[in-house]
Design an enzyme around this catalytic site. Structure first.
Site, PDB file in Angstrom:
ATOM      1  N   GLY A 170     -38.298  37.956  -6.962  1.00 41.03           N
ATOM      2  CA  GLY A 170     -37.973  39.382  -6.923  1.00 41.03           C
ATOM      3  C   GLY A 170     -37.785  39.942  -8.326  1.00 41.03           C
TER       4      GLY A 170
ATOM      5  NE  ARG B 264     -41.800  35.998  -1.478  1.00 49.64           N
ATOM      6  CZ  ARG B 264     -40.661  35.702  -2.077  1.00 49.64           C
ATOM      7  NH1 ARG B 264     -40.584  34.614  -2.819  1.00 49.64           N
ATOM      8  NH2 ARG B 264     -39.606  36.480  -1.954  1.00 49.64           N
TER       9      ARG B 264
ATOM     10  CG  ASP C  56     -31.571  28.623  -7.578  1.00 48.71           C
ATOM     11  OD1 ASP C  56     -31.387  28.581  -8.804  1.00 48.71           O
ATOM     12  OD2 ASP C  56     -30.650  28.584  -6.746  1.00 48.71           O
TER      13      ASP C  56
ATOM     14  CB  THR D 100     -32.010  36.800  -9.361  1.00 45.20           C
ATOM     15  OG1 THR D 100     -31.525  37.230  -8.077  1.00 45.20           O
ATOM     16  CG2 THR D 100     -31.003  35.830  -9.952  1.00 45.20           C
TER      17      THR D 100
ATOM     18  CG  ASP E 171     -29.838  38.083  -5.100  1.00 47.58           C
ATOM     19  OD1 ASP E 171     -29.751  39.301  -4.868  1.00 47.58           O
ATOM     20  OD2 ASP E 171     -30.794  37.376  -4.721  1.00 47.58           O
TER      21      ASP E 171
ATOM     22  CG  ASP F 117     -28.576  33.730  -6.017  1.00 47.47           C
ATOM     23  OD1 ASP F 117     -29.173  34.005  -7.087  1.00 47.47           O
ATOM     24  OD2 ASP F 117     -29.162  33.681  -4.923  1.00 47.47           O
TER      25      ASP F 117
ATOM     26  NE  ARG G 118     -14.939  56.591  -3.714  1.00 48.68           N
ATOM     27  CZ  ARG G 118     -14.171  55.647  -3.177  1.00 48.68           C
ATOM     28  NH1 ARG G 118     -13.246  55.966  -2.279  1.00 48.68           N
ATOM     29  NH2 ARG G 118     -14.322  54.388  -3.522  1.00 48.68           N
TER      30      ARG G 118
ATOM     31  CG  MET H 138     -30.272  44.758  -1.863  1.00 49.61           C
ATOM     32  SD  MET H 138     -31.805  45.060  -2.773  1.00 49.61           S
ATOM     33  CE  MET H 138     -32.779  43.647  -2.225  1.00 49.61           C
ATOM     34  N   GLY H 139     -28.037  41.099  -2.383  1.00 51.51           N
ATOM     35  CA  GLY H 139     -27.391  39.891  -2.846  1.00 51.51           C
ATOM     36  C   GLY H 139     -27.863  38.653  -2.123  1.00 51.51           C
ATOM     37  NE  ARG H 140     -31.494  34.464  -2.427  1.00 52.78           N
ATOM     38  CZ  ARG H 140     -32.142  33.633  -3.231  1.00 52.78           C
ATOM     39  NH1 ARG H 140     -33.443  33.489  -3.090  1.00 52.78           N
ATOM     40  NH2 ARG H 140     -31.502  32.957  -4.156  1.00 52.78           N
TER      41      ARG H 140
ATOM     42  CE  LYS I 181      -9.140  55.606   1.123  1.00 55.79           C
ATOM     43  NZ  LYS I 181      -9.374  56.583   0.053  1.00 55.79           N
TER      44      LYS I 181
ATOM     45  NE  ARG J 118     -35.557  42.966  -4.868  1.00 55.23           N
ATOM     46  CZ  ARG J 118     -35.101  41.762  -5.174  1.00 55.23           C
ATOM     47  NH1 ARG J 118     -34.791  41.494  -6.435  1.00 55.23           N
ATOM     48  NH2 ARG J 118     -34.927  40.855  -4.254  1.00 55.23           N
TER      49      ARG J 118
END
Length: 332
Positions: free
Chosen positions: A23, A84, A115, A137, A139, A141, A166, A181-183, A226, A265
């Site tokens: 990505g 890919r 990875d 990335t 993410d 990670d 907000r 996101m973040g997988r 609130k 992204r």
């Protein structure tokens, strides 16, 4: 062959290539620029491989010069494109890519990605072409680095989007459930939630019960006056629409779900992403100059480091439990 350089004369002794895989992430272009400029300064021929590892199989490789990377440091995405390559996952594909590198005189490759890209770099190294991986990335990670290229930009993008949501939530006394996101990792959600003052942050690393953990927080906060709420959900948790529906059913608060998606992204990379991408790209070329491959570069305690790819892939990255606890405390 020699040519003049700022510090005297440099011997042109090898060629290197750079590719982006997996990505896209903001800052990849800054890393490409650093690799190209550093390699040229050191007297190397530089090639840009288009569309990831697939470009080494299809021959989508272009010679790079100083002007090839002009005015890209501020651009999101990747000028080399990414794709890919099922064929590269086969021994035949790896051999074909390695043979093509040798045909062009490429003695090393800098791979920018996650990875999966690291595993490809390891395979290509074992086929005789030394590779160095850079963590690209959003993410965050990658266990061998504190910060990945693109993470800071994605956090800031998500933060601005949640801030905008907000405003509407406040105008309508709503609860907004926002998926980032973040997988399968919750780092992006955690940092975004803290920065936006979320009432609750839901991540895959921390088990939760909506009725026992989230709803009581909303009702307690509601009792203090609130009337609008932000719930940040990590992509790896999923079910954002269902979470929003259940919150509305259980609290009676008008609740809407928003999935930010791929807007996170893109965009111009932040200062931090540009700087670490530049540092990492420079370090990667220095490793290849010494004939060192099968390494990945990272940032640890604000210092550039590198590890063996196999070691890096075995590392685990602990979740930031202290920050999660802080977020829980200050969201009362």
């Amino acid at each position: 062959m020699v040519f003049p350089a700022a510090n005297g004369y440099i011997i042109r002794f090898q060629g290197v290539a750079v590719l982006t895989s997996g990505g896209d992430a903001p800052g990849m272009n800054a890393a490409v620029r650093a690799v190209v400029r550093t390699a040229i300064f050191k007297g190397m021929d530089v090639y840009g491989v288009q569309r990831g590892y697939n470009g080494l199989i299809t021959g989508e490789v272009v010679k790079m010069d100083l002007r090839s990377v002009s005015d890209i440091i501020h651009r999101g995405g990747t000028v080399l494109y990414t794709a890919r390559s099922p064929k590269f996952r086969t021994p035949e594909g790896v051999k074909q890519a390695a043979d093509y590198c040798r045909e062009l005189g490429i003695k090393g490759v800098v791979v920018i990605g996650g990875d999966g890209s690291y595993r490809g770099a390891r395979d290509l190294t074992h086929a005789g072409i030394p590779c160095v991986g850079l963590p690209g990335t959003i993410d965050n990670d990658i266990s061998s680095t504190d910060h990945t290229i693109g993470f800071d930009t994605a956090m800031n993008t998500a933060m601005h989007m949640v801030d905008n949501i907000r405003d509407t939530s406040q105008s309508h006394d709503r609860c907004s459930v926002v998926e980032v996101m973040g997988r399968n990792a919750g780092y992006l959600a955690l940092h975004t939630g803290v920065a936006c003052g979320a009432t609750a942050i839901l991540v895959p690393e921390v088990p939760f019960d909506l009725e026992k953990d989230v709803i009581p927080k909303i009702t307690r906060t509601q009792a203090t006056g609130k009337k609008n709420f932000i719930i940040v959900v990590a992509e790896g948790v999923g079910g954002t629409e269902n979470i929003a529906r259940h919150i509305q059913e259980l609290t009676g608060i008008d609740t809407r779900a928003t999935i930010l998606g791929h807007v996170q992204r893109g965009g111009s990379p932040t200062v931090r992403d540009r700087v670490i991408a530049t540092q990492m790209g420079y370090h990667a070329v220095e490793l290849l100059e010494q004939g060192i491959g099968n390494r990945v570069v990272g940032i640890k305690e604000d210092k550039v480091v590198d590890f063996d790819i196999d070691e890096a892939l075995e590392m685990t990255k602990p979740f930031e439990e202290e920050l999660f606890k802080i977020a829980d405390v200050v969201s009362i």
